[in-house]
Write a protein that holds these residues in place. Structure first.
Motif, PDB file in Angstrom:
ATOM      1  N   HIS A 108       0.834  -1.195   0.000  1.00 62.24           N
ATOM      2  CA  HIS A 108       0.000   0.000   0.000  1.00 62.24           C
ATOM      3  C   HIS A 108       0.872   1.249   0.000  1.00 62.24           C
ATOM      4  O   HIS A 108       1.900   1.322   0.693  1.00 62.24           O
ATOM      5  CB  HIS A 108      -0.929   0.001   1.212  1.00 62.24           C
ATOM      6  N   PHE A 109       0.427   2.253  -0.767  1.00 63.08           N
ATOM      7  CA  PHE A 109       1.116   3.530  -0.877  1.00 63.08           C
ATOM      8  C   PHE A 109       0.196   4.635  -0.368  1.00 63.08           C
ATOM      9  O   PHE A 109      -1.029   4.469  -0.277  1.00 63.08           O
ATOM     10  CB  PHE A 109       1.510   3.821  -2.330  1.00 63.08           C
ATOM     11  N   LEU A 110       0.809   5.776  -0.059  1.00 64.21           N
ATOM     12  CA  LEU A 110       0.026   6.945   0.307  1.00 64.21           C
ATOM     13  C   LEU A 110      -0.785   7.411  -0.900  1.00 64.21           C
ATOM     14  O   LEU A 110      -0.352   7.258  -2.042  1.00 64.21           O
ATOM     15  CB  LEU A 110       0.937   8.067   0.807  1.00 64.21           C
ATOM     16  N   PRO A 111      -1.974   7.974  -0.695  1.00 65.90           N
ATOM     17  CA  PRO A 111      -2.819   8.374  -1.834  1.00 65.90           C
ATOM     18  C   PRO A 111      -2.120   9.380  -2.735  1.00 65.90           C
ATOM     19  O   PRO A 111      -1.639  10.427  -2.291  1.00 65.90           O
ATOM     20  CB  PRO A 111      -4.055   8.987  -1.155  1.00 65.90           C
ATOM     21  N   GLY A 112      -2.022   9.041  -4.023  1.00 63.98           N
ATOM     22  CA  GLY A 112      -1.421   9.928  -5.004  1.00 63.98           C
ATOM     23  C   GLY A 112       0.062  10.138  -4.843  1.00 63.98           C
ATOM     24  O   GLY A 112       0.606  11.101  -5.384  1.00 63.98           O
ATOM     25  N   SER A 113       0.765   9.252  -4.131  1.00 64.62           N
ATOM     26  CA  SER A 113       2.182   9.430  -3.862  1.00 64.62           C
ATOM     27  C   SER A 113       2.929   8.133  -4.158  1.00 64.62           C
ATOM     28  O   SER A 113       2.326   7.060  -4.296  1.00 64.62           O
ATOM     29  CB  SER A 113       2.401   9.835  -2.395  1.00 64.62           C
ATOM     30  N   ASP A 114       4.253   8.250  -4.272  1.00 66.74           N
ATOM     31  CA  ASP A 114       5.098   7.076  -4.460  1.00 66.74           C
ATOM     32  C   ASP A 114       5.807   6.675  -3.173  1.00 66.74           C
ATOM     33  O   ASP A 114       6.791   5.931  -3.221  1.00 66.74           O
ATOM     34  CB  ASP A 114       6.127   7.332  -5.566  1.00 66.74           C
ATOM     35  N   GLN A 115       5.322   7.146  -2.025  1.00 62.39           N
ATOM     36  CA  GLN A 115       5.850   6.760  -0.724  1.00 62.39           C
ATOM     37  C   GLN A 115       4.949   5.692  -0.122  1.00 62.39           C
ATOM     38  O   GLN A 115       3.724   5.845  -0.081  1.00 62.39           O
ATOM     39  CB  GLN A 115       5.927   7.978   0.208  1.00 62.39           C
ATOM     40  N   ILE A 116       5.567   4.597   0.337  1.00 58.07           N
ATOM     41  CA  ILE A 116       4.790   3.514   0.910  1.00 58.07           C
ATOM     42  C   ILE A 116       4.278   3.918   2.287  1.00 58.07           C
ATOM     43  O   ILE A 116       4.831   4.804   2.953  1.00 58.07           O
ATOM     44  CB  ILE A 116       5.621   2.224   0.999  1.00 58.07           C
ATOM     45  N   GLU A 117       3.192   3.294   2.692  1.00 59.40           N
ATOM     46  CA  GLU A 117       2.619   3.579   4.000  1.00 59.40           C
ATOM     47  C   GLU A 117       3.496   2.979   5.094  1.00 59.40           C
ATOM     48  O   GLU A 117       4.264   2.037   4.860  1.00 59.40           O
ATOM     49  CB  GLU A 117       1.200   3.006   4.090  1.00 59.40           C
ATOM     50  N   PRO A 118       3.423   3.519   6.308  1.00 64.67           N
ATOM     51  CA  PRO A 118       4.224   2.958   7.415  1.00 64.67           C
ATOM     52  C   PRO A 118       3.868   1.500   7.669  1.00 64.67           C
ATOM     53  O   PRO A 118       2.710   1.110   7.691  1.00 64.67           O
ATOM     54  CB  PRO A 118       3.844   3.851   8.605  1.00 64.67           C
TER      55      PRO A 118
END
Length: 299
Positions: free
Chosen positions: A210-220
Motif C-alpha cells: 500500500h502507498f500513500l494516496p497519489g504518492s510514491d511513498q509507501i505507508e508505514p
C-alpha cells in the motif's frame, strides 16, 4: 493602568464612529474569536519529524499537470470570450395575437416577386385560416379532459423460428495439417503435452504493498512485505507490479497514471536493491489501472 484600559488608536476610533454612524448589525460589537478564553496549546505536543513527501520526480509531474491544466483553461477562456451579461440577452418574444401571422410565415406563403414589383404567378392560395395546415383536434371525454390512447400488447401466435441450417459442432478438434517432407515434433499434439514447471506471475499475483494516496511513498509498516519477499525469494526472480490508480480511460489520464505506476515500482525496486536482491533478478512492470503495487516471486 485604569487610563490605559479604554485606550484606542485613531484608526480604531474612526472605525467605531463610522460603524456607529451606519448603524444596524455593523455597529454592534463583534463576538470574540473562537478559543479566546482557552489555554494556549503546548508546543511540545506537535510533530517532531517532517512528513513523508513524494519524490521530486512525482512533484515535477504534478507541477507539469497543473501547468497544463492552467494553460488549457486560459486557451478555453480566450476562445469562449467574456461571459454574456443581462444586457446582452435578447428579450423574450411575446405571444402572437390570435388570428395573426408572423412576417416570416407570410413571406413563405406569398409567391416570389419579379423585378419591378410585378409577380410572376397569380395570387397564392392560403393553406388555412392562418396560412398553416390544420391538424385534427385531440379527443376529449364528456368532461373536457384529454383522452389517452389505448395501449395494447400483441402476443404472436407462433414462437420465433429457429434456423435449421446451424453448423454441426465437432466432437474433437481438427487434425493437424500434414506437409510432405516435414515431420512434426513429438509434442505437436496438444493432448498430453508436458507443461513447464514454472509460471510467470500475472499482474494480480503477489503480495500487495500500500502507498500513500497519489504518492510514491509507501505507508508505514509496508516494508515488512518487502522483507518477507526477500526471505522467500531464494534465487528466483521478483516481479514488481506498480499501479497508477487511473480514474479515466483517456490518453491523458492513463499517461499520468503510468508515470505514478513507474515511480511506485521504482520505490520498491530501490528497497529490494538495498536488501541485497541483484538487479538482474528484478522485473519491473507498470499498469495504469490498479491500486498501490504488488511483489510477486516467479515460482
Amino acid at each position: 493602568m485604569g487610563g490605559c484600559a479604554h485606550h484606542q488608536d485613531t484608526v480604531d476610533s474612526l472605525s467605531d464612529w463610522y460603524h456607529h454612524y451606519q448603524g444596524g448589525v455593523i455597529s454592534q460589537q463583534r463576538p470574540p474569536p473562537p478559543g479566546t478564553h482557552q489555554p494556549y496549546p503546548k508546543i511540545g505536543l506537535g510533530p517532531t519529524r517532517p512528513p513523508e513527501l513524494p519524490s521530486p520526480d512525482l512533484r515535477e509531474d504534478i507541477t507539469a499537470d497543473l501547468e497544463a491544466q492552467r494553460e488549457l483553461n486560459q486557451r478555453q477562456d480566450a476562445i469562449m470570450g467574456t461571459m454574456p451579461t443581462a444586457a446582452d440577452i435578447p428579450p423574450v418574444p411575446g405571444h402572437p395575437v390570435a388570428g395573426s401571422q408572423s412576417a416570416s410565415l407570410q413571406a413563405a406563403d406569398s409567391p416570389p416577386a419579379a423585378a419591378g414589383g410585378a409577380t410572376g404567378h397569380g395570387p397564392a392560395t392560403p393553406k388555412g385560416a392562418r396560412g398553416m395546415s390544420t391538424q385534427p383536434a385531440p379527443a376529449r371525454d364528456g368532461n373536457g379532459q384529454l383522452l389517452m390512447p389505448d395501449v395494447t400488447t400483441t402476443v404472436p401466435d407462433h414462437p420465433e423460428a429457429i434456423p435449421a441450417n446451424l453448423p454441426a459442432i465437432a466432437a474433437a478438434p481438427p487434425a493437424l495439417p500434414g506437409v510432405g517432407g516435414i515431420s512434426l515434433p513429438d509434442n505437436a499434439q496438444r493432448d498430453g503435452m508436458d507443461l513447464p514447471t514454472y509460471h510467470l506471475a500475472s499482474p494480480d499475483d503477489g503480495d500487495p504493498v500500500h502507498f500513500l494516496p497519489g504518492s510514491d511513498q509507501i505507508e508505514p509498516g509496508e516494508e515488512d512485505v518487502v522483507d518477507a519477499t526477500v526471505r522467500q525469494r531464494g534465487n528466483r526472480f521478483v516481479i514488481v507490479n506498480g499501479y497508477g490508480n487511473a480514474a479515466t480511460a483517456t490518453a491523458e489520464g492513463q499517461t499520468a497514471a503510468l508515470n505514478l505506476a513507474i515511480l511506485r515500482a521504482r520505490t520498491l525496486t530501490r528497497l529490494l536493491l538495498a536488501r541485497g536482491v541483484p538487479a538482474s533478478r528484478i522485473t519491473v512492470r507498470a499498469h495504469a489501472f490498479g491500486n498501490g503495487a504488488r511483489l510477486a516471486i516467479v515460482r
